[in-house]
Design a protein around this motif. Structure first.
Motif, PDB file in Angstrom:
ATOM      1  N   PRO A  58      -8.659 -11.890  -3.073  1.00  0.00           N
ATOM      2  CA  PRO A  58      -7.362 -11.203  -3.184  1.00  0.00           C
ATOM      3  C   PRO A  58      -7.139 -10.670  -4.594  1.00  0.00           C
ATOM      4  CG  PRO A  58      -7.058 -13.591  -3.121  1.00  0.00           C
ATOM      5  CD  PRO A  58      -8.497 -13.338  -2.824  1.00  0.00           C
ATOM      6  N   ARG A  59      -6.479  -9.561  -4.687  1.00  0.00           N
ATOM      7  CA  ARG A  59      -6.136  -8.955  -5.966  1.00  0.00           C
ATOM      8  C   ARG A  59      -4.903  -9.653  -6.553  1.00  0.00           C
ATOM      9  NH1 ARG A  59      -9.566  -4.391  -7.778  1.00  0.00           N
ATOM     10  NH2 ARG A  59     -11.188  -4.553  -6.193  1.00  0.00           N
ATOM     11  N   THR A  60      -4.689  -9.441  -7.868  1.00  0.00           N
ATOM     12  CA  THR A  60      -3.568 -10.074  -8.554  1.00  0.00           C
ATOM     13  C   THR A  60      -2.457  -9.063  -8.796  1.00  0.00           C
ATOM     14  OG1 THR A  60      -4.577  -9.594 -10.709  1.00  0.00           O
ATOM     15  CG2 THR A  60      -5.068 -11.721  -9.687  1.00  0.00           C
ATOM     16  N   GLN A  61      -1.255  -9.567  -9.057  1.00  0.00           N
ATOM     17  CA  GLN A  61      -0.128  -8.710  -9.386  1.00  0.00           C
ATOM     18  C   GLN A  61       0.795  -9.441 -10.351  1.00  0.00           C
ATOM     19  OE1 GLN A  61       1.576  -8.000  -5.445  1.00  0.00           O
ATOM     20  NE2 GLN A  61       3.188  -9.510  -5.822  1.00  0.00           N
ATOM     21  N   ALA A  62       1.646  -8.699 -11.021  1.00  0.00           N
ATOM     22  CA  ALA A  62       2.621  -9.270 -11.954  1.00  0.00           C
ATOM     23  C   ALA A  62       3.963  -8.599 -11.725  1.00  0.00           C
ATOM     24  CB  ALA A  62       2.158  -9.080 -13.398  1.00  0.00           C
ATOM     25  N   THR A  63       5.035  -9.328 -12.045  1.00  0.00           N
ATOM     26  CA  THR A  63       6.397  -8.797 -11.894  1.00  0.00           C
ATOM     27  C   THR A  63       7.109  -8.885 -13.239  1.00  0.00           C
ATOM     28  OG1 THR A  63       6.509  -9.471  -9.570  1.00  0.00           O
ATOM     29  CG2 THR A  63       8.594  -9.037 -10.681  1.00  0.00           C
ATOM     30  N   VAL A  64       7.719  -7.777 -13.647  1.00  0.00           N
ATOM     31  CA  VAL A  64       8.469  -7.747 -14.911  1.00  0.00           C
ATOM     32  C   VAL A  64       9.873  -7.211 -14.643  1.00  0.00           C
ATOM     33  CG1 VAL A  64       6.414  -7.446 -16.338  1.00  0.00           C
ATOM     34  CG2 VAL A  64       7.597  -5.438 -15.466  1.00  0.00           C
ATOM     35  N   PRO A  65      10.891  -7.768 -15.329  1.00  0.00           N
ATOM     36  CA  PRO A  65      12.250  -7.232 -15.198  1.00  0.00           C
ATOM     37  C   PRO A  65      12.433  -6.018 -16.098  1.00  0.00           C
ATOM     38  CG  PRO A  65      12.263  -9.102 -16.672  1.00  0.00           C
ATOM     39  CD  PRO A  65      10.841  -8.961 -16.182  1.00  0.00           C
ATOM     40  N   TYR A  66      13.419  -5.212 -15.832  1.00  0.00           N
ATOM     41  CA  TYR A  66      13.721  -4.076 -16.690  1.00  0.00           C
ATOM     42  C   TYR A  66      15.239  -3.885 -16.781  1.00  0.00           C
ATOM     43  CZ  TYR A  66      14.580  -1.352 -12.407  1.00  0.00           C
ATOM     44  OH  TYR A  66      15.074  -0.898 -11.209  1.00  0.00           O
ATOM     45  N   PRO A  67      15.741  -3.442 -17.931  1.00  0.00           N
ATOM     46  CA  PRO A  67      17.160  -3.117 -18.052  1.00  0.00           C
ATOM     47  C   PRO A  67      17.447  -1.731 -17.499  1.00  0.00           C
ATOM     48  CG  PRO A  67      16.083  -2.855 -20.167  1.00  0.00           C
ATOM     49  CD  PRO A  67      15.044  -3.391 -19.225  1.00  0.00           C
TER      50      PRO A  67
END
Length: 439
Positions: free
Chosen positions: A346-355
């Protein structure tokens, strides 16, 4: 008085009459405008063409020198193709030996067999546009006829030097015919690839009112490549954006691009997760010839939760420009390009918040990669550009970034930028796709 003090700025005070120089040139030279209308000819050209200056000036070259209607020569067609290449590229074009018969003056419909060795040279203005074409020719009819006479029997014997020169001219004619056939075949392939690429990329009706896309084709006659972008809604508050890059050029790369773009679009719609979509795409790539080593970045924007989830398959990292002008490089995760690793994993992913008021930028490596330069330098240039222009609207920001990073290939505002110029010749060595989204 030194050379700088000379009247007219000429060394020793000598004023040069360039018209006299033009007329004194020993080679026949014809001056053509961009519309292929003859502007002037020197004495050598007048003599070899058998036409007076008044018969040449102000007339289209092919009106005065049409092809022999017997259909056995293609001189006018070959010359037109060469001149059009010069006008399109701004580069000189040396033609091999041409059989270009010339109508005998005073005898309409009667053509004399003539052979020529031409070269077409552009004259550019300060903005790089072709304003004049210098058409220089050397007539080699006598040499070709001498070779023919020698081949006809023992009475016509050439010297060894002349025989070698005549043989080279004959081989040049054969190569020219092959070259023209190849150019015609390549032109058809390029045209089909352009049409295919236009058909498979999204149009200007973007689903997000605060997004802009640009597509800049590679420079060069045949460099239709396999970059793609995509942008579509995943429900009310979610948006999917992707940029991909297929290895290779031409019709094959454009076809692979279309298959992968469609497959990724279906996968992310089905899963809603970038990593799962790229895992599916990587497995699908093994069934598509030419798809391996493709790079892709897929992002899903949650506008309600103000987060970006992204996954990368060997692709340059997205940028997130904050409202204060700071720029974050989204490089927390990266997996190998399609087919470059174990695609069962499986591939990886990341989550980032933004204003609110941030800007997401996705792009292909044609924007930042340069020959003989570390790609990190290009990435830093892009970050600097996005940071300087972050307050602009998406359309203006996209244009400003292209102007900063691709200054030799200006883009027009709005729409798909360079998409309508897919067959242009100025620009980068690789395709460039750019997606700008105001969040």
């Amino acid at each position: 008085m030194n050379d700088r003090d000379a009247p007219g700025g000429r060394p020793g005070g000598i004023e040069i009459d360039f018209r006299q120089v033009f007329q004194a040139l020993p080679s026949p030279v014809l001056l053509l405008g961009p519309d292929l209308v003859m502007i002037d000819a020197n004495r050598a050209y007048v003599a070899v063409s058998g036409r007076g200056v008044d018969e040449l000036r102000g007339r289209m070259i092919f009106d005065v020198f049409p092809d022999n209607p017997d259909g056995r020569t293609k001189g006018a067609r070959s010359l037109r193709a060469s001149l059009e290449r010069v006008l399109a590229t701004g580069e000189r074009d040396s033609m091999a030996l041409q059989k270009y018969d010339v109508e005998v003056p005073g005898r309409p419909g009667v053509f004399a067999e003539r052979y020529w060795s031409p070269v077409n040279i552009p004259v550019l203005d300060d903005e790089g546009r072709v304003v004049l074409v210098v058409h220089r020719v050397e007539e080699v009819t006598a040499l070709v006829n001498a070779q023919a006479a020698a081949a006809a029997g023992p009475g016509g014997v050439l010297s060894r030097k002349d025989a070698m020169a005549a043989d080279l001219l004959t081989r040049s004619l054969e190569l020219q015919e092959i070259n023209e056939e190849l150019r015609t075949a390549h032109a058809r392939t390029h045209q089909v690839a352009v049409i295919l690429q236009r058909a498979m990329l999204p149009g200007t009706a973007l689903p997000h009112p605060f997004a802009a896309v640009r597509y800049r084709p590679a420079a060069g006659f045949l460099n239709v490549c396999g970059d793609w972008y995509d942008l579509f809604d995943l429900g009310t508050d979610r948006l999917a954006a992707a940029v991909g890059d297929v290895v290779g050029h031409g019709l094959e790369a454009a076809g692979v691009m279309g298959q992968l773009r469609s497959a990724l679009c279906a996968a992310v719609r089905a899963t809603g997760r970038p990593a799962a979509a790229l895992t599916t795409l990587a497995q699908h790539a093994h069934t598509v010839e030419g798809a391996l080593a493709t790079t892709v970045v897929q992002a899903v924007i949650d506008r309600a939760g103000r987060t970006i989830t992204y996954s990368r398959a060997g692709h340059p990292p997205p940028l997130l420009a904050r409202p204060d002008g700071g720029v974050d490089v989204l490089d927390a995760v990266v997996d190998p390009p399609l087919g470059a690793g174990d695609d069962t994993l499986p591939r990886t992913q990341a989550t980032v918040p933004y204003p609110a008021g941030s800007t997401l930028v996705l792009y292909s490596d044609g924007l930042i990669e340069r020959r003989d330069e570390d790609i990190d330098l290009g990435l830093r240039r892009l970050c600097d550009s996005v940071g300087r222009h972050h307050a602009l609207g998406p359309e203006q920001l996209a244009d400003a970034v292209l102007a900063d990073l691709l200054p030799d290939s200006p883009d027009g505002p709005g729409g798909l930028g360079g998409l309508d110029g897919l067959d242009g010749l100025d620009g980068p060595d690789d395709d460039t796709a750019l997606v700008v989204i105001r969040l």
